[in-house]
Scaffold this active site. Structure first.
Site, short mmCIF file in Angstrom:
data_model
loop_
_atom_site.label_atom_id
_atom_site.label_comp_id
_atom_site.label_asym_id
_atom_site.label_seq_id
_atom_site.Cartn_x
_atom_site.Cartn_y
_atom_site.Cartn_z
N TYR A 28 37.38 43.69 50.63
CA TYR A 28 37.78 43.58 49.23
C TYR A 28 38.87 44.59 48.90
O TYR A 28 39.87 44.26 48.25
CB TYR A 28 36.55 43.81 48.35
CG TYR A 28 36.83 43.73 46.87
CD1 TYR A 28 37.13 42.52 46.26
CD2 TYR A 28 36.79 44.87 46.08
CE1 TYR A 28 37.39 42.44 44.90
CE2 TYR A 28 37.04 44.81 44.73
CZ TYR A 28 37.34 43.59 44.14
OH TYR A 28 37.61 43.54 42.79
N GLU A 50 33.16 40.62 36.45
CA GLU A 50 33.18 41.99 35.95
C GLU A 50 32.12 42.15 34.86
O GLU A 50 31.48 43.21 34.74
CB GLU A 50 34.57 42.36 35.40
CG GLU A 50 35.66 42.47 36.44
CD GLU A 50 35.49 43.64 37.40
OE1 GLU A 50 34.62 44.50 37.15
OE2 GLU A 50 36.22 43.69 38.41
N TRP A 58 29.37 47.21 42.23
CA TRP A 58 30.22 46.06 42.52
C TRP A 58 29.81 45.39 43.83
O TRP A 58 29.96 44.18 43.98
CB TRP A 58 31.68 46.49 42.56
CG TRP A 58 32.63 45.35 42.77
CD1 TRP A 58 33.47 45.17 43.81
CD2 TRP A 58 32.82 44.22 41.92
NE1 TRP A 58 34.18 44.00 43.67
CE2 TRP A 58 33.80 43.40 42.50
CE3 TRP A 58 32.26 43.83 40.69
CZ2 TRP A 58 34.23 42.21 41.95
CZ3 TRP A 58 32.69 42.64 40.12
CH2 TRP A 58 33.65 41.84 40.74
#
Length: 211
Positions: A28, A50, A58
């Site tokens: 990522y 988000e 995350w």
């Protein structure tokens, strides 16, 4: 022990410390985070994910992203907007995603708000992008959690009916979509490092599968 701010991997590349902590984070960090994103479906996906991340790490979202994409029809706004209360109840029983009623309902509401826009989601979100930095942040301490631009974006989106779009969440969106470049000085993905190498910071198109 505090996490190192920069880590040099077995591939010889120096990257932000968080990007070296897990293989999925590494992919990522290297391929997506900070790469300018303009695809409307991927922007909508990032906006919603988000929101799901609020209060969580995350990596939790990344590991569940394939399931999120499946249950939310690839995050195509028109298909998500057509989801019903029955769909909400079904997703509340799906252990592969984050089973939070408010966030699930917010995703559907955000799809409907997206379809109601008088401009594209790309145009709207990028209208809040700040001027490019002249230098990469030297440390994590130099990276803000909220900015005037993310606060303005949050206020505008809320007025348009979007949910789970607070200023901190919107700054994370700006980072993820390349509206700001918060790769640290010394990271191979930072804009300054890329200029020295004569290349852009990472691929322009987001990968659609996880490492």
């Amino acid at each position: 022990m505090p996490r190192p701010e920069l880590v040099t991997g077995d591939d010889g590349l120096t990257r932000c410390g968080w990007g070296a902590s897990d293989p999925e984070y590494r992919r990522y960090h290297d391929e997506e985070w900070g790469t300018p994103q303009h695809d409307p479906v991927r922007l909508f996906e990032k906006l919603c994910l988000e929101g799901f991340q609020a209060g969580l790490s995350w990596i939790t979202i990344l590991r569940r992203r394939p399931a999120f994409r499946e249950v939310f029809h690839g995050f195509e706004p028109a298909r998500v907007a057509a989801m019903t209360d029955e769909d909400v109840m079904r997703l509340l029983d799906d252990a592969r995603i984050i089973r939070h009623r408010g966030k699930i309902e917010a995703t559907i509401a955000n799809a409907r708000a997206t379809l109601a826009l008088d401009l594209t989601l790309d145009e709207l979100l990028w209208s809040f992008a700040p001027p490019a930095r002249t230098a990469a942040p030297a440390s994590f301490a130099d990276v803000p959690a909220v900015t005037p631009e993310s606060t303005a974006m949050s206020k505008d989106l809320r007025a348009r009916g979007f949910r789970f779009v607070g200023p901190t969440t919107m700054y994370a969106l700006m980072q993820a979509c390349g509206m700001v470049d918060d790769h640290l000085a010394g990271c191979f993905r930072s804009a300054s490092a890329s200029r020295l190498l004569g290349s852009t910071p990472g691929p322009e198109a987001e990968a659609t599968t996880l490492a």
